[in-house]
Design a protein around this motif. Sequence first.
Motif, PDB file in Angstrom:
ATOM      1  N   SER A  48       0.827  -1.204   0.000  1.00 16.01           N
ATOM      2  CA  SER A  48       0.000   0.000   0.000  1.00 16.01           C
ATOM      3  C   SER A  48       0.860   1.252   0.000  1.00 16.01           C
ATOM      4  CB  SER A  48      -0.911   0.004   1.226  1.00 16.01           C
ATOM      5  OG  SER A  48      -1.748  -1.132   1.237  1.00 16.01           O
ATOM      6  N   GLY A  49       0.241   2.383  -0.318  1.00 13.95           N
ATOM      7  CA  GLY A  49       0.943   3.660  -0.303  1.00 13.95           C
ATOM      8  C   GLY A  49       0.773   4.379   1.024  1.00 13.95           C
ATOM      9  N   GLY A  50       1.014   5.684   1.003  1.00 14.04           N
ATOM     10  CA  GLY A  50       0.907   6.482   2.224  1.00 14.04           C
ATOM     11  C   GLY A  50       2.238   6.657   2.909  1.00 14.04           C
ATOM     12  N   SER A  51       2.240   7.433   3.983  1.00 17.70           N
ATOM     13  CA  SER A  51       3.486   7.721   4.696  1.00 17.70           C
ATOM     14  C   SER A  51       3.885   6.611   5.666  1.00 17.70           C
ATOM     15  CB  SER A  51       3.351   9.041   5.465  1.00 17.70           C
ATOM     16  OG  SER A  51       2.277   8.966   6.393  1.00 17.70           O
ATOM     17  N   THR A  52       2.917   5.872   6.190  1.00 14.13           N
ATOM     18  CA  THR A  52       3.220   4.849   7.205  1.00 14.13           C
ATOM     19  C   THR A  52       4.214   3.800   6.732  1.00 14.13           C
ATOM     20  OG1 THR A  52       1.083   5.162   8.300  1.00 14.13           O
ATOM     21  CG2 THR A  52       2.200   3.082   8.704  1.00 14.13           C
ATOM     22  N   PRO A  53       4.115   3.264   5.510  1.00 11.20           N
ATOM     23  CA  PRO A  53       5.017   2.167   5.144  1.00 11.20           C
ATOM     24  C   PRO A  53       6.415   2.554   4.674  1.00 11.20           C
ATOM     25  CG  PRO A  53       3.450   2.537   3.383  1.00 11.20           C
ATOM     26  CD  PRO A  53       3.057   3.468   4.491  1.00 11.20           C
ATOM     27  N   LYS A  54       6.763   3.824   4.664  1.00  7.78           N
ATOM     28  CA  LYS A  54       8.070   4.214   4.124  1.00  7.78           C
ATOM     29  C   LYS A  54       9.231   3.496   4.824  1.00  7.78           C
ATOM     30  CE  LYS A  54       6.905   8.829   2.373  1.00  7.78           C
ATOM     31  NZ  LYS A  54       7.150  10.289   2.523  1.00  7.78           N
ATOM     32  N   ALA A  55       9.234   3.521   6.144  1.00 13.41           N
ATOM     33  CA  ALA A  55      10.328   2.871   6.881  1.00 13.41           C
ATOM     34  C   ALA A  55      10.329   1.371   6.638  1.00 13.41           C
ATOM     35  CB  ALA A  55      10.206   3.173   8.371  1.00 13.41           C
ATOM     36  N   PHE A  56       9.152   0.790   6.587  1.00 18.75           N
ATOM     37  CA  PHE A  56       9.031  -0.638   6.282  1.00 18.75           C
ATOM     38  C   PHE A  56       9.618  -0.950   4.914  1.00 18.75           C
ATOM     39  CE2 PHE A  56       5.942  -3.227   3.729  1.00 18.75           C
ATOM     40  CZ  PHE A  56       6.481  -4.480   4.020  1.00 18.75           C
ATOM     41  N   PHE A  57       9.290  -0.138   3.916  1.00 17.71           N
ATOM     42  CA  PHE A  57       9.828  -0.338   2.573  1.00 17.71           C
ATOM     43  C   PHE A  57      11.353  -0.313   2.590  1.00 17.71           C
ATOM     44  CE2 PHE A  57       5.870   1.713   0.429  1.00 17.71           C
ATOM     45  CZ  PHE A  57       5.188   0.513   0.529  1.00 17.71           C
ATOM     46  N   GLU A  58      11.914   0.686   3.247  1.00 15.65           N
ATOM     47  CA  GLU A  58      13.358   0.855   3.246  1.00 15.65           C
ATOM     48  C   GLU A  58      14.067  -0.305   3.937  1.00 15.65           C
ATOM     49  OE1 GLU A  58      13.742   4.760   4.864  1.00 15.65           O
ATOM     50  OE2 GLU A  58      13.002   5.733   3.030  1.00 15.65           O
ATOM     51  N   MET A  59      13.472  -0.818   5.018  1.00 17.18           N
ATOM     52  CA  MET A  59      14.066  -1.968   5.702  1.00 17.18           C
ATOM     53  C   MET A  59      13.933  -3.235   4.865  1.00 17.18           C
ATOM     54  SD  MET A  59      12.850  -1.273   9.627  1.00 17.18           S
ATOM     55  CE  MET A  59      13.247   0.278  10.449  1.00 17.18           C
ATOM     56  N   LEU A  60      12.779  -3.421   4.258  1.00 13.19           N
ATOM     57  CA  LEU A  60      12.560  -4.609   3.438  1.00 13.19           C
ATOM     58  C   LEU A  60      13.472  -4.611   2.217  1.00 13.19           C
ATOM     59  CD1 LEU A  60      10.897  -7.183   2.892  1.00 13.19           C
ATOM     60  CD2 LEU A  60       9.228  -5.745   1.694  1.00 13.19           C
ATOM     61  N   SER A  61      13.795  -3.438   1.693  1.00 14.90           N
ATOM     62  CA  SER A  61      14.597  -3.351   0.469  1.00 14.90           C
ATOM     63  C   SER A  61      15.981  -3.971   0.626  1.00 14.90           C
ATOM     64  CB  SER A  61      14.742  -1.886   0.037  1.00 14.90           C
ATOM     65  OG  SER A  61      15.638  -1.178   0.883  1.00 14.90           O
ATOM     66  N   LEU A 127      -1.392  -7.586 -14.710  1.00 15.28           N
ATOM     67  CA  LEU A 127      -1.453  -8.349 -13.463  1.00 15.28           C
ATOM     68  C   LEU A 127      -1.387  -9.847 -13.685  1.00 15.28           C
ATOM     69  CD1 LEU A 127      -4.138  -6.283 -11.519  1.00 15.28           C
ATOM     70  CD2 LEU A 127      -1.710  -6.501 -10.938  1.00 15.28           C
ATOM     71  N   GLN A 128      -1.710 -10.289 -14.894  1.00 12.05           N
ATOM     72  CA  GLN A 128      -1.631 -11.724 -15.182  1.00 12.05           C
ATOM     73  C   GLN A 128      -0.187 -12.224 -15.090  1.00 12.05           C
ATOM     74  OE1 GLN A 128      -4.438 -13.520 -15.377  1.00 12.05           O
ATOM     75  NE2 GLN A 128      -5.467 -11.546 -15.067  1.00 12.05           N
ATOM     76  N   GLY A 129       0.767 -11.290 -15.136  1.00 15.94           N
ATOM     77  CA  GLY A 129       2.168 -11.677 -15.067  1.00 15.94           C
ATOM     78  C   GLY A 129       2.674 -11.961 -13.665  1.00 15.94           C
ATOM     79  N   LEU A 130       1.838 -11.693 -12.654  1.00  9.18           N
ATOM     80  CA  LEU A 130       2.239 -11.973 -11.279  1.00  9.18           C
ATOM     81  C   LEU A 130       2.061 -13.439 -10.935  1.00  9.18           C
ATOM     82  CD1 LEU A 130       1.677  -8.782 -11.009  1.00  9.18           C
ATOM     83  CD2 LEU A 130       1.304  -9.298  -8.608  1.00  9.18           C
ATOM     84  N   ALA A 131       2.733 -13.854  -9.867  1.00  5.78           N
ATOM     85  CA  ALA A 131       2.532 -15.190  -9.321  1.00  5.78           C
ATOM     86  C   ALA A 131       1.287 -15.161  -8.437  1.00  5.78           C
ATOM     87  CB  ALA A 131       3.756 -15.617  -8.513  1.00  5.78           C
ATOM     88  N   TRP A 132       0.218 -15.806  -8.879  1.00  6.15           N
ATOM     89  CA  TRP A 132      -1.045 -15.848  -8.126  1.00  6.15           C
ATOM     90  C   TRP A 132      -1.249 -17.233  -7.526  1.00  6.15           C
ATOM     91  CZ3 TRP A 132      -3.752 -11.426  -7.374  1.00  6.15           C
ATOM     92  CH2 TRP A 132      -3.473 -10.356  -8.230  1.00  6.15           C
ATOM     93  N   PRO A 133      -1.879 -17.315  -6.354  1.00  7.26           N
ATOM     94  CA  PRO A 133      -2.336 -16.204  -5.526  1.00  7.26           C
ATOM     95  C   PRO A 133      -1.165 -15.436  -4.920  1.00  7.26           C
ATOM     96  CG  PRO A 133      -2.558 -18.263  -4.327  1.00  7.26           C
ATOM     97  CD  PRO A 133      -2.152 -18.632  -5.725  1.00  7.26           C
ATOM     98  N   LEU A 134      -1.453 -14.223  -4.507  1.00  8.43           N
ATOM     99  CA  LEU A 134      -0.416 -13.400  -3.895  1.00  8.43           C
ATOM    100  C   LEU A 134       0.131 -14.080  -2.639  1.00  8.43           C
ATOM    101  CD1 LEU A 134      -2.248  -9.960  -4.157  1.00  8.43           C
ATOM    102  CD2 LEU A 134      -0.290 -10.695  -5.532  1.00  8.43           C
ATOM    103  N   ASP A 135       1.426 -13.963  -2.435  1.00  6.93           N
ATOM    104  CA  ASP A 135       2.027 -14.535  -1.230  1.00  6.93           C
ATOM    105  C   ASP A 135       1.869 -13.615  -0.034  1.00  6.93           C
ATOM    106  OD1 ASP A 135       3.251 -17.071  -2.215  1.00  6.93           O
ATOM    107  OD2 ASP A 135       4.245 -15.669  -3.571  1.00  6.93           O
ATOM    108  N   VAL A 136       2.042 -12.320  -0.268  1.00  3.25           N
ATOM    109  CA  VAL A 136       1.969 -11.346   0.834  1.00  3.25           C
ATOM    110  C   VAL A 136       1.201 -10.116   0.382  1.00  3.25           C
ATOM    111  CG1 VAL A 136       3.271  -9.873   2.414  1.00  3.25           C
ATOM    112  CG2 VAL A 136       4.178 -12.125   1.792  1.00  3.25           C
ATOM    113  N   VAL A 137       0.302  -9.646   1.238  1.00  5.47           N
ATOM    114  CA  VAL A 137      -0.415  -8.390   1.035  1.00  5.47           C
ATOM    115  C   VAL A 137      -0.225  -7.537   2.275  1.00  5.47           C
ATOM    116  CG1 VAL A 137      -2.708  -7.335   0.944  1.00  5.47           C
ATOM    117  CG2 VAL A 137      -2.158  -9.229  -0.579  1.00  5.47           C
ATOM    118  N   VAL A 138       0.156  -6.275   2.082  1.00  2.00           N
ATOM    119  CA  VAL A 138       0.282  -5.329   3.196  1.00  2.00           C
ATOM    120  C   VAL A 138      -0.726  -4.205   2.957  1.00  2.00           C
ATOM    121  CG1 VAL A 138       1.792  -3.816   4.517  1.00  2.00           C
ATOM    122  CG2 VAL A 138       2.722  -5.896   3.472  1.00  2.00           C
TER     123      VAL A 138
END
Length: 237
Positions: A48-61, A127-138
């Motif tokens: 998802s977008g927004g300001s909350t996940p920025k730190a999470f994104f940077e750590m996950l990267s 979206l058909q190019g993704l691996a479905w079902p999704l493994d992780v949703v945030v």
Amino acid sequence: MSDIHWPEEVTLVLMEEPADVAARLASDVAGKLADALHKRNRASLAVSGGSTPKAFFEMLSSAPLEWARVDVTLVDERWVEAGDPASNERLVRQHLMQNAAASANFIGLKQPGNFGGSGQVACESALQGLAWPLDVVVLGMGNDGHTASFFPDAPELSQALDPDNPAKSIALTPPSQPQRRVSLTFSALNAAGFTALHLKGHDKMETLEKALDNLADVRAMPVRAFLGRSVSVFWSP
């Protein structure tokens, strides 16, 4: 918070510091993606977008994953160009698609074409190019109880929430929002192997408490659709 009646399906990760929550979420998501890569050729992550996940994104990267085998997409997007300040794609490319994660395959929801027409067809095709079902949703959540782009006032909400909708994505036009939206459908999100709800602030906990008071009224607070199933809530004040 101790007075909140949590459904058995909800796992709680409640910490005082947002950075600690972001680190725990990054660790858990990386673990789920690693498990998925052991089982099949590709893994998939929707964020998802927004300001909350920025730190999470940077750590996950920086997680030591085989990122070249990971597909990343968005839970939802505003129908704006990728360079627009309101674009979730811009946010994810800036904060997640870097370091080790730079080699991941990103699939955006805003595709060439007109809104709700050829652009939506292109989105569905991509979206058909993704691996479905999704493994992780945030997921995130607004104080009106929306998640993804499932806004209570969206005319397309019933179709978006339909568990039998075969589409992966849907165009939405909530009057309360300044931009038109495209979102993954509930059916696409609900099939994910691991779902996290990432929140920050006492106001979000109050909204969550209100949502838990009447899980049956999903249209009034669409986040309720995910609170009656297995979901992990990651929260800090």
